[in-house]
Design a protein around this motif. Structure first.
Motif, PDB file in Angstrom:
ATOM      1  N   GLY A  47       0.801  -1.221   0.000  1.00  0.00           N
ATOM      2  CA  GLY A  47       0.000   0.000   0.000  1.00  0.00           C
ATOM      3  C   GLY A  47       0.829   1.262   0.000  1.00  0.00           C
ATOM      4  N   THR A  48       1.983   1.248   0.676  1.00  0.00           N
ATOM      5  CA  THR A  48       2.799   2.454   0.777  1.00  0.00           C
ATOM      6  C   THR A  48       3.843   2.576  -0.337  1.00  0.00           C
ATOM      7  OG1 THR A  48       4.289   1.287   2.310  1.00  0.00           O
ATOM      8  CG2 THR A  48       2.514   2.612   3.271  1.00  0.00           C
ATOM      9  N   GLY A  50       3.950   0.338  -3.113  1.00  0.00           N
ATOM     10  CA  GLY A  50       3.511  -0.224  -4.382  1.00  0.00           C
ATOM     11  C   GLY A  50       4.014  -1.651  -4.525  1.00  0.00           C
ATOM     12  N   HIS A 121     -11.876  -2.491  -5.311  1.00  0.00           N
ATOM     13  CA  HIS A 121     -10.743  -2.425  -6.231  1.00  0.00           C
ATOM     14  C   HIS A 121     -10.334  -0.982  -6.527  1.00  0.00           C
ATOM     15  CE1 HIS A 121     -10.398  -6.653  -6.934  1.00  0.00           C
ATOM     16  NE2 HIS A 121     -11.616  -6.775  -7.421  1.00  0.00           N
ATOM     17  N   GLN A 123     -10.061   1.402  -4.580  1.00  0.00           N
ATOM     18  CA  GLN A 123      -9.268   1.989  -3.503  1.00  0.00           C
ATOM     19  C   GLN A 123      -7.792   2.067  -3.861  1.00  0.00           C
ATOM     20  OE1 GLN A 123     -10.037  -0.264   0.054  1.00  0.00           O
ATOM     21  NE2 GLN A 123     -12.226   0.162   0.027  1.00  0.00           N
ATOM     22  N   ASP A 124      -7.306   1.118  -4.640  1.00  0.00           N
ATOM     23  CA  ASP A 124      -5.909   1.116  -5.077  1.00  0.00           C
ATOM     24  C   ASP A 124      -5.853   0.422  -6.431  1.00  0.00           C
ATOM     25  OD1 ASP A 124      -3.142   0.752  -5.488  1.00  0.00           O
ATOM     26  OD2 ASP A 124      -2.766   0.762  -3.322  1.00  0.00           O
ATOM     27  N   ASP A 126      -3.610   0.438  -8.814  1.00  0.00           N
ATOM     28  CA  ASP A 126      -2.350  -0.211  -9.175  1.00  0.00           C
ATOM     29  C   ASP A 126      -2.264  -1.614  -8.585  1.00  0.00           C
ATOM     30  OD1 ASP A 126      -1.456   1.927 -10.667  1.00  0.00           O
ATOM     31  OD2 ASP A 126      -0.384   2.857  -8.998  1.00  0.00           O
ATOM     32  N   LEU A 127      -2.661  -1.748  -7.325  1.00  0.00           N
ATOM     33  CA  LEU A 127      -2.654  -3.066  -6.705  1.00  0.00           C
ATOM     34  C   LEU A 127      -3.706  -3.967  -7.334  1.00  0.00           C
ATOM     35  CD1 LEU A 127      -2.138  -2.635  -2.845  1.00  0.00           C
ATOM     36  CD2 LEU A 127      -0.605  -3.688  -4.509  1.00  0.00           C
TER      37      LEU A 127
END
Length: 224
Positions: A47-48, A50, A121, A123-124, A126-127
């Motif tokens: 999360g921080t 990537g 999904h 929310q982030d 890239d993840l």
């Protein structure tokens, strides 16, 4: 006398078995505690920093374990990614199925579930993109397969329950297989999800197209 000795022997054996099982219980607890630390560390670092920039060494250090120990739980960073998302997605899916609007139609129920997944999904992104890449075609002999199976059992089972409820009210055909229908509904959602995360559609376009596509599929199972 003989009977008394037998009882004493059985009691002694039971005590020994209890003593022998105790370390196994502690080992299992230690294993679960380490797994929880690994998942939490991976989740925070992904999360921080990537997914691409996070290393397994960093995850191991943050979880306060050796890298060798880390690989006993997950063979790769990709496996860790799926492991992290699996538990969250299961919880997200279960919450969505458990909070259905009262008296809503099947299409509204499905949209409620899929909207909840889309919000998760989003929310982030890239993840989410990294996750979809890893689960779409998981490698053989990977722990990702069992994690995915656990997740899909929850999703397919939840959708199938919605279909069964519709059958009980007489609104849906009795001759359809609820699980097969559930897989079909999810496939419609998943194709749209791939398009959104792949940049072929915006989130709004994805949602706007999802509902009529599901409605077409539902029309085929409505009781007449």
């Amino acid at each position: 006398m003989e009977r008394k000795e037998k009882r004493t022997s059985v009691a002694h054996a039971g005590a020994e078995n209890k003593h022998e099982s105790a370390p196994t219980g502690r080992r299992e607890r230690n294993k679960q505690e380490k797994l929880a630390r690994i998942v939490e560390a991976a989740k925070e670092l992904f999360g921080t920093k990537g997914f691409a920039e996070t290393t397994t060494q960093e995850i191991a250090e943050k979880a306060d374990i050796g890298t060798g120990t880390l690989f006993l739980y997950a063979k790769s960073k990709e496996d860790l990614l799926v492991m992290v998302f699996k538990d969250e997605m299961i919880a997200t899916s279960q919450a969505a199925f458990g909070k259905q609007p009262a008296g809503s139609s099947l299409i509204d129920q499905l949209m409620h579930v899929f909207d909840t997944m889309i919000v998760y999904h989003a929310q982030d992104l890239d993840l989410a993109k990294a996750l979809i890449r890893e689960i779409t075609v998981p490698p053989e002999n990977s722990s990702r397969r069992s994690d995915l199976q656990a997740l899909m059992q929850v999703i397919y089972g939840g959708i199938a329950d919605l279909v069964i409820a519709g059958q009980k009210t007489g609104k849906l055909r009795q001759d359809i297989d609820p699980l097969l229908v559930a897989e079909s509904f999810f496939a419609i959602y998943y194709i749209g999800l791939l398009g959104w995360l792949g940049g072929l559609a915006t989130r709004r376009q994805f949602i706007n197209r999802l509902r009529p596509r599901l409605e077409c599929a539902i029309e085929g199972i409505v009781a007449h």
